[in-house]
Motif scaffolding. Structure first.
Motif, short mmCIF file in Angstrom:
data_model
loop_
_atom_site.label_atom_id
_atom_site.label_comp_id
_atom_site.label_asym_id
_atom_site.label_seq_id
_atom_site.Cartn_x
_atom_site.Cartn_y
_atom_site.Cartn_z
N PRO A 182 66.95 101.09 51.78
CA PRO A 182 66.11 99.98 51.36
C PRO A 182 64.77 100.48 50.83
CG PRO A 182 66.02 100.20 53.74
CD PRO A 182 67.02 101.22 53.25
N SER A 208 60.13 96.98 51.56
CA SER A 208 60.84 95.85 52.17
C SER A 208 60.55 95.74 53.66
CB SER A 208 62.35 95.97 51.93
OG SER A 208 62.89 97.11 52.57
N TYR A 239 57.21 88.34 55.89
CA TYR A 239 58.43 88.61 55.14
C TYR A 239 59.53 88.98 56.13
CZ TYR A 239 56.43 93.31 55.65
OH TYR A 239 55.85 94.44 56.16
N PRO A 297 64.94 93.82 56.09
CA PRO A 297 66.31 93.89 55.58
C PRO A 297 67.36 94.11 56.65
CG PRO A 297 65.12 95.91 55.08
CD PRO A 297 64.12 94.94 55.64
#
Length: 203
Positions: free
Chosen positions: A108, A112, A192, A195
């Motif tokens: 990733p 992220s 946020y 992942p």
């Protein structure tokens, strides 16, 4: 607490702002939860560096939390970006991994997890700016070879194990060359979605 942590300044600088030594990181402004987890890791021997292990061995967990809270509240400016001695192609490769990752290898983007501005997120994800390339390389190497570990699921070990030496060099060089953003504060918790599950950032 400022007086009590003066023992930290030879390696980590005043207010934890860092020094010119490439192997000692900046502490100031990192999330308190992250700093506390690292202090516990040195105390318990999960992270191995004898001077830190010795200094923290007999300190209580509440005291370590006070230390973490103190450094998290310090916000001296970031040092200027480190000059880079790698090629433009290497820097471009580093930028790609940091900003987009490599889906084919299940890597990733660094951003992220560490945030679009790379300043981290409360309570347990650190920012990646203001660090020297040698320090970043050393830590990624420690994750790759299992000499640095974290609470399960150890997401950094999973990611770092998929990196090559060339990847590590590129990521470290590009991150170290980044200028400071307008705000270097970590993003609030929940800004946020990560992942994948990470032990350092429990639900």
């Amino acid at each position: 607490m400022a007086a009590r942590v003066e023992a930290c300044t030879p390696c980590h600088g005043n207010q934890g702002q860092g020094t010119n030594d490439v192997y000692f990181p900046r502490l100031s402004g990192k999330p308190s939860g992250y700093l506390f987890n690292q202090l516990l890791a040195f105390k318990n021997g999960r992270r191995k560096y004898p001077p830190m292990n010795y200094l923290l061995e007999f300190l209580t967990d509440p005291y370590l939390q006070e230390m973490a809270d103190y450094f998290a509240e310090q916000h001296p400016p970031l040092p200027p970006p480190a000059p880079s001695d790698v090629s433009e192609a290497v820097l471009r490769h580093g930028q790609t991994l940091v900003t987009r990752g490599d889906p084919v290898r299940q890597i990733p983007a660094c951003g992220s997890c560490h945030g679009p501005a790379l300043t981290g997120m409360e309570p347990g994800i650190p920012g990646l700016l203001g660090l020297r390339p040698n320090y970043i390389s050393a830590q990624l190497g420690a994750w790759r070879y299992g000499t640095r570990t974290a609470k399960a699921p150890d997401c950094m070990q999973q990611v770092a194990s998929r990196l090559t030496e060339a990847d590590v060099t590129a990521v470290a060089a590009w991150l170290a060359a980044r200028p400071a953003p307008v705000s270097i504060a970590p993003a609030p918790k929940g800004t946020y979605v990560l992942p994948f599950a990470c032990g350092s950032e429990p639900d």
